[in-house]
Design a protein around this motif. Structure first.
Motif, PDB file in Angstrom:
ATOM      1  N   GLU A  24       8.663   1.406   9.411  1.00  0.00           N
ATOM      2  CA  GLU A  24       7.303   1.220   8.900  1.00  0.00           C
ATOM      3  C   GLU A  24       6.563   0.152   9.694  1.00  0.00           C
ATOM      4  O   GLU A  24       5.383   0.278   9.999  1.00  0.00           O
ATOM      5  N   SER A  27       5.669   1.478  13.035  1.00  0.00           N
ATOM      6  CA  SER A  27       4.620   2.495  12.869  1.00  0.00           C
ATOM      7  C   SER A  27       3.247   1.860  12.772  1.00  0.00           C
ATOM      8  O   SER A  27       2.240   2.452  13.155  1.00  0.00           O
ATOM      9  N   SER A  35       2.918   6.353   9.391  1.00  0.00           N
ATOM     10  CA  SER A  35       4.138   5.960   8.704  1.00  0.00           C
ATOM     11  C   SER A  35       5.151   7.073   8.900  1.00  0.00           C
ATOM     12  O   SER A  35       4.834   8.252   8.765  1.00  0.00           O
ATOM     13  N   ALA A 191       8.962  -3.466   4.942  1.00  0.00           N
ATOM     14  CA  ALA A 191       8.195  -2.305   4.498  1.00  0.00           C
ATOM     15  C   ALA A 191       6.820  -2.752   4.010  1.00  0.00           C
ATOM     16  O   ALA A 191       5.797  -2.160   4.377  1.00  0.00           O
ATOM     17  N   ARG A 195       3.190  -1.894   5.841  1.00  0.00           N
ATOM     18  CA  ARG A 195       2.052  -1.238   5.194  1.00  0.00           C
ATOM     19  C   ARG A 195       0.791  -2.082   5.330  1.00  0.00           C
ATOM     20  O   ARG A 195      -0.290  -1.588   5.631  1.00  0.00           O
TER      21      ARG A 195
END
Ligand SMILES: Nc1nc2c(c(=O)[nH]1)N[C@H]1C(S)=C(S)[C@@H](COP(=O)(O)O)O[C@H]1N2
Ligand SMILES: [Mo]
Length: 526
Positions: A24, A27, A35, A191, A195
């Motif tokens: 993540e 990404s 993601s 994570a 995000r």
């Protein structure tokens, strides 16, 4: 079962978690808020039969996406646990399993039209490498006495002397749990960080939730909304944007750099066209109230709403492009790969068909398709209302199908005549005496001529209709009812302007929309 197994499973699970976290985080380097888990989820949706997806949407509503993402995470962590256990005996299996997962991640990530490619590869490989290394380390630190816990107790109930396995497991139990815990926490932190970063990068790229959307040119609305019927709990004629239903297959909203975004009109046309956002906004626009609905809307459901849509009439664009006779279908293609097609005739038969840029006086919100989407009066969203529009392709009706058609949904999707009871609401306790029964009814493109209500299987009683707005919008209705104590069954049906009486025949949403009468049981107290 030797006690090393659950410890190895734990080690595998947290390693997989950390791998996902790294995936993540990496990404987030992609400019489009991509993601790996999101891409996998998208692939799962694409490969799942439409009926299953619709069952899921029905059961879970709009939490379908968080639920699917959670399932994917749980499955990955579970596979990690398996890798941990298998790795106890065959360390090479760890590499095989993590690389296998990475390969799947790369394949799905590359198929996802919203990802940048090198980031996909980097994220998947980074994730796998992390998982492999961390799991090896954790397994080598299994507590030295791990197997001994299971050694049979002797007659006095005293555990036998610990028997360390030579060459394996050197650490203490406390150290092992501390390390595993740290890895687990690291997974969660990565994570969350990933995000957050990815949301930030979306904003930088120009399409994030906080992206400033330039104001739209002022347009005089084609109709002025009349006053709503004064019934508490009745759907307003114009659905506030914040309450407008949202249905799509997107796990992350496509991010758009407005300076680079172009709308193409191509395929079977004489002159392919391309418009920048500014050029599109400079074309003559209209603002029209239209009710749109989702084909998955159950009888009485909430996947329907009415908004003022502002945009450029599709007909004008098609005229400029010059549609060739074989261009019998208009296919909207979105930035996220979704497609929806409807007959070209529908854009030219006088109904409103728009490349919409505004909703209720504001630029389209991201979730409703910014920077542009299609809105076609009288057609379900799945065949017409492409959000995050990239191109409008004129093509052959027979040869090309939109996204949902091969998944078992009808090629044509006219919105069916429907009506809904809003008041009394499900679960309301109604007091005996005069009380309103009220709701909305719609037949976009045709119009609603009458609404009738039936109480406990009696005669159909005409309801009072709300003020006429337009044929493209739903209509409010209301019936004052002398409610008597006890249980009652209320039922509604609409009659369209062309005389069609809403059928009682019950049809499921698949393949082309639910039918039947919305029915509601109410308990009236004295
Ligand atoms: N890009 C894209 N556009 C899409 C969809 C989708 O999955 N992806 N779903 C369609 C469906 S099924 C419906 S009902 C409408 C819903 O529009 P709304 O979310 O703005 O209410 O969008 C349509 N446009
Ligand atoms: Mo839909």
């Amino acid at each position: 079962m030797p006690r090393r197994t659950p410890l190895a499973a734990l080690a595998g699970a947290v390693s997989a978690g950390l791998a996902l976290g790294v995936g993540e985080l990496v990404s987030a380097l992609g400019s489009r808020g991509q993601s790996l888990v999101g891409s996998v989820a998208g692939e799962v949706v694409d490969r799942t039969p439409g009926s299953v997806i619709h069952a899921a949407i029905e059961a879970l509503g709009t939490s379908d996406k968080p639920v699917l993402l959670s399932i994917i995470v749980v499955v990955c962590v579970g596979l990690g646990a398996v890798a941990g256990i298998l790795g106890l005996r065959h360390r090479w299996l760890i590499t095989v399993m993590f690389l296998g997962a990475a390969l799947l991640g790369v394949l799905t990530g590359l198929r996802d039209p919203l990802t940048s490619r090198w980031v996909v590869v980097l994220a998947a490989l980074g994730a796998a490498a992390t998982g492999i290394v961390v799991l090896h380390v954790l397994l080598s630190r299994l507590p030295a006495d791990a197997t001994a816990i299971d050694a049979p107790a002797d007659a006095e109930g005293v555990a036998a002397t610990p028997v360390p396995i030579p060459g394996r497991g050197t650490g203490s139990r406390r150290a092992f749990f501390a390390l595993s815990g740290t890895v687990g926490l690291g997974a969660v932190a990565l994570a969350i960080g990933g995000r957050a970063l990815s949301d930030r990068s979306r904003t930088v790229a120009g399409g994030g939730a906080r992206t400033p959307r330039p104001p739209l040119p002022e347009v005089a609305p084609s109709a002025v909304a009349p006053t709503d019927l004064a019934v508490e709990g009745l759907s307003p004629l114009i659905t506030p944007t914040s309450q407008f239903y949202r249905i799509d297959t997107a796990f992350t909203f496509p991010s758009v750099d407005l300076d680079r975004w172009r709308l193409r009109i191509d395929g079977l046309v004489d002159r392919p066209l391309e418009y920048s956002y500014a050029e599109l906004l400079a074309l003559p626009q209209v603002e029209v109230p239209i009710t749109i609905a989702c084909v998955s809307n159950e009888v009485g459901g909430s996947l329907v709403g009415t908004a003022f849509w502002q945009g450029v009439p599709l007909g004008a664009l098609l005229e400029t492009a010059g549609v060739q006779p074989e261009g019998t279908q208009i296919l909207g293609r979105s930035l996220d790969g979704f497609t929806a097609g409807f007959p070209t005739a529908a854009a030219l038969d006088g109904r409103t068909a728009l490349v919409a840029v505004g909703m209720n006086g504001e630029p389209l919100p991201i979730r409703h398709g910014f920077p542009a989407r299609l809105i076609v009066e009288g057609l379900y969203g799945y065949v017409s209302a492409t959000k995050w529009l990239r191109s409008i392709e004129l093509c052959d009706w027979e040869r090309v199908n939109g996204y949902w058609v091969p998944l078992g949904w009808s090629k044509e999707g006219p919105i069916k005549l429907q009506s809904r009871i809003d008041v009394p609401r499900a679960g309301d306790t109604v007091r005996a005496g005069m009380t309103p029964i009220a709701g909305v009814a719609w037949a976009p493109g045709v119009g609603v001529a009458a609404v009738e209500v039936q109480v406990d299987g009696g005669d159909w009683i005409p309801a009072e209709l709300g003020p006429e707005f337009t044929d493209a919008t739903w209509r409010q209705w209301m019936l004052p009812w002398e409610a008597t104590a006890g249980r009652h069954t209320l039922r509604v049906r609409a009659i369209s302007r062309d005389g069609e009486v809403q059928t009682a025949e019950v049809a499921p949403v698949e393949p082309n929309g639910a039918t039947g009468h919305h029915t509601r049981q109410v308990t009236v107290r004295a």
